[in-house]
Design a protein around this motif. Structure first.
Motif, PDB file in Angstrom:
ATOM      1  N   MET A   1       0.899  -1.182   0.101  1.00 26.23           N
ATOM      2  CA  MET A   1      -0.005  -0.036  -0.110  1.00 26.23           C
ATOM      3  C   MET A   1       0.816   1.316   0.021  1.00 26.23           C
ATOM      4  O   MET A   1       1.898   1.304   0.912  1.00 26.23           O
ATOM      5  CB  MET A   1      -0.800  -0.078   1.180  1.00 26.23           C
ATOM      6  N   GLU A   2       0.743   2.190  -0.896  1.00 28.55           N
ATOM      7  CA  GLU A   2       1.358   3.388  -1.082  1.00 28.55           C
ATOM      8  C   GLU A   2       0.919   4.258   0.118  1.00 28.55           C
ATOM      9  O   GLU A   2      -0.512   4.643   0.198  1.00 28.55           O
ATOM     10  CB  GLU A   2       1.202   4.168  -2.305  1.00 28.55           C
ATOM     11  N   LEU A   3       1.784   4.915   1.015  1.00 26.88           N
ATOM     12  CA  LEU A   3       1.331   5.873   2.081  1.00 26.88           C
ATOM     13  C   LEU A   3       0.716   7.027   1.350  1.00 26.88           C
ATOM     14  O   LEU A   3       1.420   7.724   0.316  1.00 26.88           O
ATOM     15  CB  LEU A   3       2.706   6.264   2.608  1.00 26.88           C
ATOM     16  N   SER A   4      -0.308   7.553   2.076  1.00 25.82           N
ATOM     17  CA  SER A   4      -1.034   8.978   1.506  1.00 25.82           C
ATOM     18  C   SER A   4      -1.604   9.081   2.830  1.00 25.82           C
ATOM     19  O   SER A   4      -1.699   8.558   4.103  1.00 25.82           O
ATOM     20  CB  SER A   4      -2.054   8.274   0.573  1.00 25.82           C
ATOM     21  N   PRO A   5      -2.087  10.427   2.849  1.00 29.42           N
ATOM     22  CA  PRO A   5      -2.591  11.233   4.002  1.00 29.42           C
ATOM     23  C   PRO A   5      -3.930  10.404   4.570  1.00 29.42           C
ATOM     24  O   PRO A   5      -4.353  10.585   5.592  1.00 29.42           O
ATOM     25  CB  PRO A   5      -2.914  12.330   3.683  1.00 29.42           C
ATOM     26  N   LEU A   6      -4.532   9.576   3.489  1.00 30.63           N
ATOM     27  CA  LEU A   6      -5.687   8.713   3.951  1.00 30.63           C
ATOM     28  C   LEU A   6      -5.436   7.705   4.813  1.00 30.63           C
ATOM     29  O   LEU A   6      -6.351   7.062   5.328  1.00 30.63           O
ATOM     30  CB  LEU A   6      -6.592   8.663   2.859  1.00 30.63           C
ATOM     31  N   ASN A   7      -3.974   7.083   4.429  1.00 31.83           N
ATOM     32  CA  ASN A   7      -4.056   5.827   5.225  1.00 31.83           C
ATOM     33  C   ASN A   7      -2.894   5.517   6.076  1.00 31.83           C
ATOM     34  O   ASN A   7      -2.341   4.639   6.658  1.00 31.83           O
ATOM     35  CB  ASN A   7      -3.746   4.528   3.927  1.00 31.83           C
ATOM     36  N   ALA A   8      -2.309   7.053   6.363  1.00 30.80           N
ATOM     37  CA  ALA A   8      -1.108   7.102   7.397  1.00 30.80           C
ATOM     38  C   ALA A   8      -1.889   6.494   8.901  1.00 30.80           C
ATOM     39  O   ALA A   8      -2.892   6.997   9.245  1.00 30.80           O
ATOM     40  CB  ALA A   8      -0.711   8.245   7.444  1.00 30.80           C
ATOM     41  N   ILE A   9      -1.061   6.029   9.647  1.00 29.64           N
ATOM     42  CA  ILE A   9      -1.544   5.507  10.976  1.00 29.64           C
ATOM     43  C   ILE A   9      -1.567   6.786  11.883  1.00 29.64           C
ATOM     44  O   ILE A   9      -2.673   6.949  12.629  1.00 29.64           O
ATOM     45  CB  ILE A   9      -0.483   4.486  11.597  1.00 29.64           C
ATOM     46  N   SER A  10      -0.595   7.673  11.708  1.00 29.40           N
ATOM     47  CA  SER A  10      -0.354   8.796  12.689  1.00 29.40           C
ATOM     48  C   SER A  10      -1.137  10.003  11.840  1.00 29.40           C
ATOM     49  O   SER A  10      -0.863  10.151  10.723  1.00 29.40           O
ATOM     50  CB  SER A  10       1.265   9.121  13.052  1.00 29.40           C
ATOM     51  N   ILE A  12      -0.376  12.878  12.467  1.00 29.79           N
ATOM     52  CA  ILE A  12       0.697  13.979  11.852  1.00 29.79           C
ATOM     53  C   ILE A  12       1.380  13.747  10.430  1.00 29.79           C
ATOM     54  O   ILE A  12       1.775  14.605   9.798  1.00 29.79           O
ATOM     55  CB  ILE A  12       1.853  14.234  13.096  1.00 29.79           C
ATOM     56  N   ASP A  13       1.010  12.628  10.059  1.00 29.49           N
ATOM     57  CA  ASP A  13       1.503  11.943   8.680  1.00 29.49           C
ATOM     58  C   ASP A  13       0.467  11.986   7.845  1.00 29.49           C
ATOM     59  O   ASP A  13       0.462  11.536   6.698  1.00 29.49           O
ATOM     60  CB  ASP A  13       2.339  10.788   8.645  1.00 29.49           C
ATOM     61  N   GLY A  14      -0.828  12.284   8.380  1.00 25.96           N
ATOM     62  CA  GLY A  14      -2.097  11.986   7.779  1.00 25.96           C
ATOM     63  C   GLY A  14      -2.872  13.410   7.683  1.00 25.96           C
ATOM     64  O   GLY A  14      -2.397  14.316   6.935  1.00 25.96           O
ATOM     65  N   ARG A  15      -3.706  13.395   8.556  1.00 25.99           N
ATOM     66  CA  ARG A  15      -4.700  14.547   8.601  1.00 25.99           C
ATOM     67  C   ARG A  15      -3.994  16.091   8.593  1.00 25.99           C
ATOM     68  O   ARG A  15      -4.294  17.016   8.192  1.00 25.99           O
ATOM     69  CB  ARG A  15      -5.750  14.373   9.680  1.00 25.99           C
ATOM     70  N   TYR A  16      -2.901  15.834   9.498  1.00 20.69           N
ATOM     71  CA  TYR A  16      -2.009  17.212   9.888  1.00 20.69           C
ATOM     72  C   TYR A  16      -0.863  17.329   8.958  1.00 20.69           C
ATOM     73  O   TYR A  16      -0.038  18.213   9.294  1.00 20.69           O
ATOM     74  CB  TYR A  16      -1.839  17.403  11.177  1.00 20.69           C
TER      75      TYR A  16
END
Length: 447
Positions: A1-10, A12-16
């Protein structure tokens, strides 16, 4: 899975992520690798300048080529090091091998064994990480903190003369001024910011157990302690801790985190106070067209910025607390627990940054509701009782506290008229009576 703001666990690496992406320059895996490369290269150059006999041929042109390795460091370079790490299963050794490959490309094969000469991995980690923290504090953290302080200073001046009913224990108390109450936070934050700048960014540099054993056995005629201090302090701009075990003490780093925690705590206190003032209708909030205050209640404008700030600053403090308590403790000459927790240093910085930005945004939306301030004061004339009884004490009047206590606790409604009537019953001269009648909740605000 490619990391994106929608699938980031944290978050701070997602929504913010868009709020904290500048911190990636200091705290991402790629950044850590780059800082390690920087330290290794600068260490090699320092060995050349000692000079070690085998390295006398190096000149500034070669130094420039070497520094280009970290100055032009790319994500591709970082990925190359990660690929090497798959084999070595050691992150710092992978950096060493990467630099050796760069030496091959520069036709410097015969000098490769002086890369990482006499060092242990902690000589690199305990310089690279403090350097990244120092630059993050100077380039990101302090400027953001100063923005908050400067905004508070502006509001403090703007509201300097706004009288306000104080509340101690949640009850009406001697009036104050809104600008002064904001200034309290300015002074508290300024004090902590000043202490923050006095904490040294300490680094360990001294070989496997801190004694420069390998250096001394190879070149006993060189003052390696002086070399290490000069390298750390003059080349890297850090403070050289000595003596140490295999790792840095982390006492200064713990002091930094404790100071950051106090700054966050002060801002949490501010967030809660402003939140409460909004709930008391002291402030309205400016909103943008199209924004929704509540999903169910159209009339509401929630103080979400201050709530967001409080939550993020709380998370930051929880992690800072652990870092400050854990890092200075290590079994004997070292264990590995510091390594894994240090990889999380950027997390509290990110949450603090989100908190700073949210507080700043919330402060920018505040609209003073002057009528509410005035009505609150007018409805609480009982607070001038302190002023009256203090002047009566000055005049030697018998039992003034008890007289005012009887008035304010037996009379269900205290207003301007009841206070004036009470003053008229006092056995004082006319000048004192006039002085007492000039006192009101809106002008009894001290200095």
């Amino acid at each position: 899975m490619e990391l994106s703001p929608l699938n980031a666990i944290s978050p701070i690496d997602g929504r913010y992520r868009n709020k904290v992406e500048n911190l990636a320059r200091f705290f991402s895996e790629e950044a850590l690798i780059r800082y390690r490369v920087l330290v290794e290269i600068e260490y090699f150059i320092a060995l050349c300048e000692t000079p070690l006999p085998q390295l006398r041929e190096f000149d500034h042109a070669l130094f420039k080529s070497l520094r280009a390795i970290y100055e032009n460091f790319t994500p591709v370079d970082a990925q190359s090091i990660k690929e090497i790490e798959r084999t070595t299963n050691h992150d710092v050794k992978a950096v060493e091998y990467f630099i050796k490959e760069q030496f091959d490309a520069l036709n410097l094969q015969q000098y490769k064994e002086f890369i990482h000469f006499g060092l242990t991995s902690q000589d690199i980690n305990n310089t690279a990480i403090p350097l990244s923290i120092k630059q993050a504090v100077e380039q990101e953290y302090i400027p953001q903190l100063n923005q908050v302080i400067e905004k508070l200073e502006t509001l403090s001046r703007e509201w300097a003369m706004v009288p306000m009913l104080a509340r101690t224990h949640g009850q009406p108390a001697s009036p104050t001024r809104l600008g002064k109450e904001i200034e309290v936070f300015v002074v508290r934050l300024r004090t902590q910011a000043s202490w923050l700048t006095q904490i040294p960014y300490a680094a360990k540099f001294g070989g496997a157990t801190g004694n420069f054993n390998a250096h001394k056995v190879a070149y006993p005629g060189i003052d390696w302690k002086e070399f290490g201090t000069s390298f750390v302090e003059n080349k890297l701009g850090l403070h050289h801790s000595f003596p140490t075990t295999q790792i840095e003490h982390y006492d200064q780093m713990a002091a930094l985190f404790d100071t950051m925690k106090r700054i966050n705590t002060i801002l949490i206190d501010l967030d809660r106070d402003i939140w409460t003032y909004i709930s008391m209708d002291y402030f309205k909030q400016r909103i943008k067209k199209g924004e929704v205050g509540s999903s169910a209640m159209p009339h509401k404008v929630n103080p979400i910025d201050f709530e967001n700030s409080e939550g993020n600053l709380g998370i930051a403090n929880a992690i800072l607390e652990h870092l400050a308590a854990k890092l200075p403790v290590s079994r004997l000459q070292r264990d590995l627990t510091d390594s894994t927790v240090l990889r999380n240093v950027g997390v509290p910085f990110a949450h603090a940054s989100i908190g700073f930005q949210a507080t700043l945004k919330g402060l920018g939306k505040l609209l003073l509701n002057a009528d509410r301030f005035e009505s609150d004061l007018e409805n609480n004339w009982a607070v001038v009782a302190e002023a009256i009884q203090t002047i009566l004490r000055r005049e030697g009047y018998p039992n003034p506290y008890e007289a005012l206590k009887g008035l304010t606790r037996t009379n269900s409604r205290i207003n301007k008229e009841t206070i004036a009537e009470f003053i008229d019953t006092l056995e004082v001269n006319e000048d004192i009576r006039r002085e007492l009648k000039q006192i009101s909740p809106s002008n009894y605000t001290g200095i």
